[in-house]
Design a protein around this motif. Structure first.
Motif, short mmCIF file in Angstrom:
data_model
loop_
_atom_site.label_atom_id
_atom_site.label_comp_id
_atom_site.label_asym_id
_atom_site.label_seq_id
_atom_site.Cartn_x
_atom_site.Cartn_y
_atom_site.Cartn_z
N ALA A 144 0.81 -1.20 -0.02
CA ALA A 144 -0.12 0.03 -0.08
C ALA A 144 0.97 1.20 -0.02
CB ALA A 144 -0.91 0.20 1.19
N ILE A 145 0.62 1.97 -0.89
CA ILE A 145 1.42 3.35 -1.02
C ILE A 145 0.62 4.60 -0.68
CG2 ILE A 145 0.86 3.76 -3.38
CD1 ILE A 145 3.60 5.03 -3.95
N GLY A 146 1.03 5.57 0.20
CA GLY A 146 0.22 6.71 0.82
C GLY A 146 0.55 7.87 -0.14
N CYS A 147 -0.41 8.20 -0.71
CA CYS A 147 -0.44 9.33 -1.75
C CYS A 147 -1.15 10.75 -1.06
CB CYS A 147 -1.10 8.99 -2.88
SG CYS A 147 -0.48 7.48 -3.83
N ALA A 148 -1.31 10.82 -0.08
CA ALA A 148 -1.75 11.93 0.75
C ALA A 148 -0.83 12.97 0.97
CB ALA A 148 -2.65 11.42 2.03
N GLU A 149 -1.45 14.25 1.15
CA GLU A 149 -0.63 15.60 1.43
C GLU A 149 -0.03 15.22 2.77
OE1 GLU A 149 0.04 18.36 -0.21
OE2 GLU A 149 -1.15 18.15 -1.77
N SER A 150 -0.44 14.63 3.68
CA SER A 150 0.15 14.33 5.11
C SER A 150 -0.42 13.30 5.72
CB SER A 150 -0.16 15.79 5.88
OG SER A 150 -1.67 15.86 5.96
N PHE A 151 0.24 12.73 6.66
CA PHE A 151 0.07 11.54 7.53
C PHE A 151 0.20 11.90 9.22
CE2 PHE A 151 1.52 10.54 3.47
CZ PHE A 151 0.48 9.68 2.81
N LYS A 152 -0.94 11.67 10.01
CA LYS A 152 -0.91 12.00 11.18
C LYS A 152 -0.51 10.82 12.07
CE LYS A 152 -4.91 14.98 11.60
NZ LYS A 152 -6.15 15.24 12.01
N PRO A 153 0.29 10.97 13.10
CA PRO A 153 0.88 9.84 13.89
C PRO A 153 -0.18 9.04 14.49
CG PRO A 153 1.92 11.77 14.65
CD PRO A 153 0.84 12.30 13.84
N ALA A 154 -0.40 7.63 14.54
CA ALA A 154 -1.24 7.07 14.91
C ALA A 154 -1.52 6.84 16.42
CB ALA A 154 -1.19 5.58 14.38
N ASP A 155 -2.79 6.85 17.11
CA ASP A 155 -2.91 6.48 18.31
C ASP A 155 -2.71 4.87 18.61
OD1 ASP A 155 -3.72 5.67 20.97
OD2 ASP A 155 -5.45 7.37 20.79
N GLU A 156 -1.86 4.32 19.10
CA GLU A 156 -1.57 2.92 19.25
C GLU A 156 -2.20 2.43 20.65
OE1 GLU A 156 1.79 1.33 17.16
OE2 GLU A 156 2.59 3.32 17.10
N GLY A 157 -3.04 3.24 21.25
CA GLY A 157 -3.55 2.87 22.49
C GLY A 157 -3.06 3.51 23.61
N TRP A 158 -2.04 4.36 23.48
CA TRP A 158 -1.58 5.19 24.51
C TRP A 158 -1.39 6.48 24.19
CZ3 TRP A 158 0.72 0.89 22.95
CH2 TRP A 158 1.78 0.98 22.04
N GLY A 159 -2.27 7.21 23.13
CA GLY A 159 -2.04 8.40 22.39
C GLY A 159 -0.94 8.26 21.41
N PRO A 160 -1.14 9.40 20.41
CA PRO A 160 -0.11 9.37 19.23
C PRO A 160 1.30 9.63 19.80
CG PRO A 160 -2.35 10.64 18.90
CD PRO A 160 -2.24 10.22 20.30
#
Length: 280
Positions: free
Chosen positions: A72-88
């Motif tokens: 999967a290739i990310g083609c967006a302008e930006s990508f936020k840090p994910a919340d993996e269960g304890w906040g981004p």
């Protein structure tokens, strides 16, 4: 035209990000890990890449068992840090490179590799930890990043040979992009580790270092390693090393090794890191 100048491989262990985020990087245990990236930070500050094409795997942050793309290739302008269960993670938003990403997607798909195009997703430690290791803790990441997610979580993952061939297609795509860009390819994950079962905590330094040697000097041999050997020798999560083969396939057949680092342990895994210079 765009030019691939270097390849970087590194582990993306989540505990490394936690140590950095919580101010523990100078503690004796973690200082040994971060010292292996002192050269890397100086080097990349001089290299100043415009774009990093970053190969990683998602850890059920952007994808779940409901949808599992192999590539999967990310083609967006930006990508936020994910919340993996304890906040981004407290790291900058990742700025994408949509023009180059779309060009790569078109070229690679027309070269008979099926990619999933992602126009919105959050990125987890698999992507942000390598950025932190190489760039430290800046207010903004100093380059654009194209996230490239590979399924190495749910069976069946792609073979090493398929990943290596994909890297070659990505190289061809990038080098046909009509812009003067300094592009680096990063492969992340690994090295040997297993997170569950009777072999939890497995680390195989002999296999890891042999793989590093092959990656530099005989990548076609590395690409021929079958899944069963990765799992037997490097643990169930050792299959992440196929992502390093995408990076290596995107480089020339002969490269210059600028830096190598290997350390055990970091959390319950082995840390591996290479910087490979592409011929001018």
């Amino acid at each position: 035209m765009a030019k691939i100048t270097a390849g970087v491989s590194t582990s993306h262990i989540p505990a490394i990000g936690a140590a950095l985020d919580n101010g523990r990087s100078a503690e004796p245990y973690w200082a040994k890990v971060f010292s292996g990236f002192d050269f890397s930070k100086r080097w990349i500050a001089e290299e100043k890449p415009d774009v990093v094409f970053l190969v990683y795997n998602d850890h059920a942050s952007a994808f779940s068992l409901e949808m599992i793309p192999t590539f999967a290739i990310g083609c967006a302008e930006s990508f936020k840090p994910a919340d993996e269960g304890w906040g981004p993670r407290p790291v900058p938003i990742v700025q994408g490179s949509p023009d180059l990403a779309w060009h790569i997607a078109e070229a690679v798909i027309q070269s008979d590799f099926d990619l999933t195009i992602i126009n919105k997703m959050d990125v987890d430690h698999g992507l942000t930890v390598p950025l932190s290791l190489m760039f430290g803790q800046p207010e903004a990441w100093p380059c654009q990043v194209i996230p490239f997610a590979v399924n190495v979580v749910q069976y069946p993952p792609p073979s090493g040979a398929r990943c290596y061939a994909l890297g070659k297609a990505i190289r061809k795509a990038i080098e046909s992009f009509d812009a003067d860009l300094n592009v680096q390819i990063w492969g992340t994950g690994g090295m040997s580790h297993q997170l569950q079962g009777p072999r939890a905590g497995l680390i195989n330094a002999k296999f890891d270092n042999h793989f590093l040697d092959l990656l530099v000097n005989d990548p076609e041999a590395a690409a021929r390693i079958p899944h069963v050997e990765f799992i037997r020798e490097a643990g169930s999560e050792g299959i992440e090393l196929v992502m390093w083969l995408i990076m290596r396939g995107a480089l020339a057949d002969t490269v210059e090794e600028l830096h190598r680092f290997y350390h055990v342990p970091a959390s319950n895994t082995a840390v591996g890191h290479l910087i490979l210079k592409n011929p001018a």
